[in-house]
Design an enzyme around this catalytic site. Structure first.
Site, short mmCIF file in Angstrom:
data_model
loop_
_atom_site.label_atom_id
_atom_site.label_comp_id
_atom_site.label_asym_id
_atom_site.label_seq_id
_atom_site.Cartn_x
_atom_site.Cartn_y
_atom_site.Cartn_z
N GLU A 120 43.70 40.18 34.57
CA GLU A 120 42.74 41.19 35.02
C GLU A 120 43.47 42.51 35.20
O GLU A 120 44.63 42.50 35.61
CB GLU A 120 42.11 40.78 36.36
CG GLU A 120 41.23 39.56 36.26
CD GLU A 120 40.59 39.18 37.60
OE1 GLU A 120 40.63 39.98 38.55
OE2 GLU A 120 40.05 38.07 37.69
N ARG A 175 39.48 32.00 41.03
CA ARG A 175 40.63 32.65 40.41
C ARG A 175 40.70 32.29 38.94
O ARG A 175 40.52 31.12 38.57
CB ARG A 175 41.94 32.20 41.06
CG ARG A 175 42.33 32.98 42.31
CD ARG A 175 42.64 34.45 41.99
NE ARG A 175 42.90 35.23 43.18
CZ ARG A 175 41.98 35.85 43.93
NH1 ARG A 175 40.71 35.80 43.61
NH2 ARG A 175 42.34 36.56 44.98
N HIS A 234 35.24 40.60 38.64
CA HIS A 234 35.80 40.24 39.96
C HIS A 234 35.02 40.92 41.09
O HIS A 234 35.59 41.70 41.88
CB HIS A 234 37.29 40.59 40.02
CG HIS A 234 38.04 39.78 41.03
ND1 HIS A 234 39.33 39.37 40.85
CD2 HIS A 234 37.69 39.28 42.25
CE1 HIS A 234 39.75 38.67 41.90
NE2 HIS A 234 38.75 38.61 42.78
N1 LIG Z 1 35.86 36.30 43.36
C1 LIG Z 1 36.23 36.86 44.49
O1 LIG Z 1 36.09 38.07 44.66
C2 LIG Z 1 36.80 36.05 45.58
C3 LIG Z 1 37.58 34.96 45.29
N2 LIG Z 1 38.13 34.23 46.31
C4 LIG Z 1 38.90 33.05 45.91
O2 LIG Z 1 38.13 31.88 46.17
C5 LIG Z 1 38.99 30.77 46.36
C6 LIG Z 1 38.56 29.97 47.58
O3 LIG Z 1 38.68 30.74 48.75
P1 LIG Z 1 38.43 30.08 50.19
O4 LIG Z 1 37.29 29.16 50.14
O5 LIG Z 1 38.42 31.19 51.16
O6 LIG Z 1 39.80 29.26 50.35
P2 LIG Z 1 40.07 27.98 51.28
O7 LIG Z 1 41.55 27.91 51.45
O8 LIG Z 1 39.19 28.00 52.48
O9 LIG Z 1 39.59 26.75 50.36
C7 LIG Z 1 40.28 26.28 49.24
C8 LIG Z 1 40.05 24.79 49.15
O10 LIG Z 1 40.56 24.30 47.92
C9 LIG Z 1 41.06 23.00 48.15
N3 LIG Z 1 41.94 22.56 47.08
C10 LIG Z 1 43.27 22.80 46.91
N4 LIG Z 1 43.73 22.16 45.82
C11 LIG Z 1 42.67 21.50 45.28
C12 LIG Z 1 42.52 20.68 44.15
N5 LIG Z 1 43.55 20.39 43.34
N6 LIG Z 1 41.29 20.16 43.90
C13 LIG Z 1 40.25 20.43 44.71
N7 LIG Z 1 40.34 21.20 45.81
C14 LIG Z 1 41.54 21.74 46.09
C15 LIG Z 1 41.75 23.12 49.50
O11 LIG Z 1 41.92 21.87 50.12
C16 LIG Z 1 40.79 24.01 50.27
O12 LIG Z 1 39.87 23.24 51.03
C17 LIG Z 1 40.41 31.36 46.45
O13 LIG Z 1 40.99 31.24 45.17
C18 LIG Z 1 40.17 32.83 46.74
O14 LIG Z 1 41.23 33.65 46.34
C19 LIG Z 1 37.89 34.50 47.62
C20 LIG Z 1 37.11 35.58 47.95
C21 LIG Z 1 36.53 36.45 46.97
O1 LIG Z 2 39.48 42.43 46.96
C1 LIG Z 2 38.65 41.90 46.22
O2 LIG Z 2 37.59 42.43 45.89
C2 LIG Z 2 38.94 40.51 45.69
C3 LIG Z 2 38.72 39.48 46.74
C4 LIG Z 2 39.37 38.21 46.38
O3 LIG Z 2 39.46 37.82 45.25
C5 LIG Z 2 39.95 37.40 47.47
O4 LIG Z 2 39.72 37.73 48.65
O5 LIG Z 2 40.63 36.42 47.15
#
Ligand SMILES: NC(=O)C1=CN([C@@H]2O[C@H](COP(=O)(O)OP(=O)(O)OC[C@H]3O[C@@H](n4cnc5c(N)ncnc54)[C@H](O)[C@@H]3O)[C@@H](O)[C@H]2O)C=CC1
Ligand SMILES: O=C(O)CCC(=O)C(=O)O
Length: 528
Positions: free
Chosen positions: A262, A233, A280
């Site tokens: 964004e 993010r 993204h």
């Molecule tokens: N670029 C994209 O299109 C996508 C972005 N994302 C983003 O990726 C990120 C991660 O997603 P997931 O792995 O599914 O989430 P998740 O909830 O499985 O993992 C997030 C992790 O971050 C940890 N965390 C929280 N605060 C922290 C801190 N201060 N320092 C270190 N670790 C900390 C949590 O304990 C958790 O294990 C989210 O922000 C999500 O929105 C997800 C999918 C696609």
């Molecule tokens: O919908 C998308 O392509 C963005 C996905 C994403 O950032 C998320 O799942 O957190």
């Protein structure tokens, strides 16, 4: 009854088949509505399906008089006002698993592109420049990848990086040394990870705690020539600090899939040759979009037709009769969880919740979930709710035990929460005083009497003349007004605690100054 569903962002056609096939629902797909047009027609719909583009604001939700459920085809729900959704009784569901693989693969693609200057070299070649000298890269083998946030995506990235023969070192508040060992990766504090990594990739949610987690101070701790990746993010990395770190050559390169604002095309980071970027695209694969659309469509139909959603983000699901009995304790249980998580810096291994007095006669599992929600929220954000809290804790390897006990220590009801980490056990206890509301009555072995509400400062100190005065004077200098103060001590001249309720949040600088005072062992700002 025919439920009306609006899809306002592009979703995979194959993925929305569960909606098309379901009886009693009608879908409208309109992915080019302006916010004003959406606000005008939202009252016609029972469900809204979005990705990350549609901004589901409080204003929009307040106009959505028939809306029952919002489906987010993806993980991050930062484009949805969860508080407003909860307030207006709208369930929010997401699809947390479907795009994990794609986001991890995109992250690896970014790391490799960064290491070998692929986008820059391709750009030069497209502009008729055969330049081999400017694009000498580095190998990944034997380099250290620092992973900040080892959740679903972070863990998949770590696994893949090992395949590239990188050394992986991760920081996550829920990561224990034992778990890291099992995964075959290194484990460290945030500072240790930042100091040792050649590449750093962030995979946390964007929360109050993670906003600008990677800031100027963090860059100063890193190795010279470090390379940074953000496919999570925008806002986790302070963009201005990143810009300065690149210009001053501290950071050799950055790969960004996400930005603080964004969509964006005109950004000074994009002008730097060291920066590569995608708009993204982390979850933009056929497979991920199909997965998340299927998951969220199924949940929306299930919920609309009276079933329980699999991935609810905001609403508790508790039978009414149970709720009536335990509702008065909800506020207390969550606050105890939040208070205790602020005292616990190490990864939690076990949580014990003890119910005594009147609480032994009621069904307490919703209170347990609510307490665990309080314990997890600080690090996992608003997608932890009463439904998924214990499930998420278990996924993090935390054992939750619920106990009913006869030892109510003279209170008519007593709720004690105890957290075990590798450094020992911390605990808090609270009660509901008849007609007077919730009270925090114990912190570790110290008896106190504090309303668990608002901004607090928790101080561990030596019971010495002047210690309390020094804290008061410093807070006054910081213009932080003290509303109440409680002191507890083990014995005269021994260890002691102060719990101050203050009129505003104590900022980092004030906190650091308090820690420097003599006879002070530790200070924590807690916002309840
Ligand atoms: N670029 C994209 O299109 C996508 C972005 N994302 C983003 O990726 C990120 C991660 O997603 P997931 O792995 O599914 O989430 P998740 O909830 O499985 O993992 C997030 C992790 O971050 C940890 N965390 C929280 N605060 C922290 C801190 N201060 N320092 C270190 N670790 C900390 C949590 O304990 C958790 O294990 C989210 O922000 C999500 O929105 C997800 C999918 C696609
Ligand atoms: O919908 C998308 O392509 C963005 C996905 C994403 O950032 C998320 O799942 O957190």
């Amino acid at each position: 009854m025919v439920y009306q569903i609006l899809v306002s962002d592009p979703l995979s056609e194959d993925g929305i088949q569960p909606l098309r096939k379901a009886d009693g629902v009608e879908i409208t797909i309109q992915t080019a509505l302006t916010p004003e047009q959406l606000a005008e027609k939202i009252h016609e719909y029972d469900a809204l399906l979005v990705r990350s583009q549609t901004q589901v604001t409080r204003d929009l939700i307040s106009k959505a008089t028939n809306l029952k459920v919002i489906g987010r085809a993806g993980v991050g729900v930062d484009n949805i006002d969860l508080e407003a959704a909860t307030e207006f009784g709208v369930l929010v569901v997401n699809a947390p698993d479907g795009n994990t693989n794609s986001a991890a693969e995109h992250t690896m693609a970014m790391i490799m592109s960064l290491a070998r200057n692929i986008p820059q070299a391709f750009h030069a070649l497209k502009h008729n420049k055969w330049d081999r000298k400017s694009y000498v890269g580095v190998e990944l083998k034997n380099k250290t990848l620092g992973v900040v946030g080892l959740g679903r995506i972070g863990a998949e990235v770590a696994f893949r990086a090992k395949g590239q023969r990188m050394n992986v070192k991760a920081y996550d508040p829920f990561l224990t040394e034992e778990k890291a060992k099992k995964m075959g990766i290194g484990y460290g504090t945030l500072e240790e990870v930042l100091q040792s990594a050649d590449f750093i990739t962030v995979h946390t949610p964007l929360l109050k705690e993670t906003k600008h987690l990677i800031n100027q101070k963090a860059f100063e701790q890193m190795k010279d020539g470090v390379q940074i990746v953000n496919c999570a993010r925008g806002g986790i990395i302070d963009e201005e600090a990143l810009y300065q770190a690149i210009v001053t050559k501290k950071v050799a390169g950055a790969a960004l899939d996400v930005f603080e604002e964004e969509p964006i095309t005109d950004h000074k980071l994009l002008e730097l040759p060291e920066v590569i970027a995608t708009p993204h695209l982390g979850a933009s694969t056929k497979e991920a979009q199909e997965n998340v659309a299927i998951d969220v469509s199924k949940d929306v139909v299930t919920f609309l037709t009276g079933g329980l959603a699999r991935n609810p983000v905001n609403l508790p699901s508790v039978p009414k009769e149970v709720m009536n009995k335990i509702e008065p304790y909800f506020h207390l249980s969550e606050k105890l969880g939040i208070f205790l998580t602020n005292l616990t810096q190490e990864a939690m291994e076990e949580v014990n919740i003890y119910y005594a007095g009147d609480l032994t006669d009621v069904e307490v599992s919703p209170l347990t979930r609510n307490t665990v929600k309080g314990l997890l929220k600080r690090h996992l954000g608003d997608h932890v709710n009463d439904v998924n809290a214990t499930y998420l804790a278990e996924k993090k390897g935390i054992t939750i035990n619920e106990h009913k006990t006869s030892s109510s220590k003279g209170f008519t009801n007593l709720l004690t929460v105890e957290v075990r980490t590798n450094l020992g056990t911390r605990s808090v206890a609270g009660t509901l005083l008849n007609g007077l509301g919730a009270r925090l009555v114990k912190v570790d072995d110290y008896s106190v009497d504090v309303i668990p509400e608002g901004h607090m400062v928790f101080v561990r100190h030596k019971d010495q003349p002047g210690a309390i005065g020094r804290v008061g004077t410093l807070l006054a200098k910081e213009l932080v007004n003290i509303a109440t103060m409680q002191v507890g001590r083990s014995n005269v001249g021994g260890d002691a605690i102060m719990i101050l309720t203050v009129d505003k949040h104590l900022e980092k600088e004030g906190l650091e100054q308090l820690k420097q005072l003599s006879d002070i062992y530790g200070v924590t700002a807690i916002d309840l």
